[in-house]
Design an enzyme around this catalytic site. Sequence first.
Site, PDB file in Angstrom:
ATOM      1  N   HIS A 227      88.733  24.693 111.880  1.00  0.00           N
ATOM      2  CA  HIS A 227      88.832  23.410 112.076  1.00  0.00           C
ATOM      3  C   HIS A 227      90.558  23.418 110.830  1.00  0.00           C
ATOM      4  O   HIS A 227      90.533  22.061 110.660  1.00  0.00           O
ATOM      5  CB  HIS A 227      87.850  23.025 110.679  1.00  0.00           C
ATOM      6  CG  HIS A 227      86.247  22.739 111.930  1.00  0.00           C
ATOM      7  ND1 HIS A 227      86.421  22.623 112.977  1.00  0.00           N
ATOM      8  CD2 HIS A 227      85.300  23.680 111.797  1.00  0.00           C
ATOM      9  CE1 HIS A 227      85.462  22.747 113.337  1.00  0.00           C
ATOM     10  NE2 HIS A 227      85.046  23.310 112.771  1.00  0.00           N
TER      11      HIS A 227
ATOM     12  N   ASP B 241      82.277  28.642 119.127  1.00  0.00           N
ATOM     13  CA  ASP B 241      81.840  28.362 117.795  1.00  0.00           C
ATOM     14  C   ASP B 241      81.045  26.634 118.322  1.00  0.00           C
ATOM     15  O   ASP B 241      81.572  26.202 119.239  1.00  0.00           O
ATOM     16  CB  ASP B 241      82.367  28.282 116.901  1.00  0.00           C
ATOM     17  CG  ASP B 241      81.804  27.553 115.467  1.00  0.00           C
ATOM     18  OD1 ASP B 241      82.293  27.977 114.305  1.00  0.00           O
ATOM     19  OD2 ASP B 241      82.076  25.975 115.381  1.00  0.00           O
TER      20      ASP B 241
ATOM     21  N   ASP C 139      76.845  29.823 115.020  1.00  0.00           N
ATOM     22  CA  ASP C 139      75.950  28.189 115.046  1.00  0.00           C
ATOM     23  C   ASP C 139      75.364  27.639 116.158  1.00  0.00           C
ATOM     24  O   ASP C 139      74.832  26.809 116.187  1.00  0.00           O
ATOM     25  CB  ASP C 139      77.851  27.349 114.132  1.00  0.00           C
ATOM     26  CG  ASP C 139      78.393  27.595 114.343  1.00  0.00           C
ATOM     27  OD1 ASP C 139      78.703  27.367 115.718  1.00  0.00           O
ATOM     28  OD2 ASP C 139      79.099  26.363 112.937  1.00  0.00           O
TER      29      ASP C 139
ATOM     30  N   HIS D 281      81.289  24.358 116.834  1.00  0.00           N
ATOM     31  CA  HIS D 281      81.989  22.760 116.484  1.00  0.00           C
ATOM     32  C   HIS D 281      83.319  23.049 116.767  1.00  0.00           C
ATOM     33  O   HIS D 281      83.723  23.861 117.257  1.00  0.00           O
ATOM     34  CB  HIS D 281      81.834  22.837 115.078  1.00  0.00           C
ATOM     35  CG  HIS D 281      81.283  22.878 114.015  1.00  0.00           C
ATOM     36  ND1 HIS D 281      80.252  23.695 113.918  1.00  0.00           N
ATOM     37  CD2 HIS D 281      80.315  21.417 114.227  1.00  0.00           C
ATOM     38  CE1 HIS D 281      79.272  23.464 112.695  1.00  0.00           C
ATOM     39  NE2 HIS D 281      79.021  22.224 113.679  1.00  0.00           N
TER      40      HIS D 281
HETATM   41 ZN   LIG Z   1      80.625  25.671 113.827  1.00  0.00          ZN
END
Ligand SMILES: [Zn+2]
Length: 308
Positions: free
Chosen positions: A122, A159, A243, A161
């Site tokens: 991120h 992931d 996740d 996200h």
């Molecule tokens: Zn994540």
Amino acid sequence: MKTALITHADCLGHVTPDGHPERVARLQHILHALEPLDLNRVTAPMAAEDDILRIHPADYLHDIRAARPTDGFKQIDGDTFMSPGSVDAAFRAAGAVVRAVDMVLGGEAPNAFCAIRPPGHHAETSTAMGFCLFGNAALAAKHALDHHGLNRVAVVDFDVHHGNGTQDLLWDEARALVITSQQMPLWPGSGRVDEDGAHGQILNIPLAPGSGSAEMRAAYEGQAFPRLRAFQPELLIISAGFDAHQDDPLANLNWSTGDFAWITSALCSLARELCDGRIVSTLEGGYDLNALSAATKAHVEELMKAAT
Ligand SMILES: [Zn+2]
């Protein structure tokens, strides 16, 4: 040759406030789960400043160093905190991926897993966010391209996200194919299919909340794997976040531990077909400790099978 496991105790020195999901116990659980495995255990070096400067400007690096508290915590973003050990942890995390690339491209290891934190995908060019300080996966790609002289590197980010930081850091990089699957809608909100990079070299794969194995496998077989074959990478980098697991508290995908073994095995097969099996995998998210450690173990076991 054995799969390399690259980590450093400094990554446990990045402490977050009580109740924060990205916590020291994550890495402790992973290292405990990997303990019985027959891996080439490697101590992560500190990244050199020049490594960080491959992906972040000098004033960003200065700001991160300046934000380091002498005790307690410093909050630098809505959900990103620094403790006194965070800068060292971030330099070890970045150093781990650099070392992993050096080992895999130098023939010292067939593939490598970096058990590190803080995670990286991120972190944008000049913005720390989402528990991330430095863009580790993008750094691995840039190091392989600029230091080792490769022409084509692929990053696959599974992931849950969106890998907005990796996308931002490699937006203009024609030599890097970035494939990122993410639950949508979900924080950070980016990752639409029309975000495709300055050279059309970014593939975003949104996945619907509640979707699971079948949708994930169809998306990877239908979209991701053909793009990898067409691109012919010389190295495959994995942003390994766990996740998307059905037990994870931060998202709503329904991947099983076996799905992480499946995707890793499939990526290992592709890497064998395309780039001599060369894979550098780096830890991103995963916040249910049992699911995280089981899925990470399944991931590393597949890397090990591919290494023999
Ligand atoms: Zn994540």
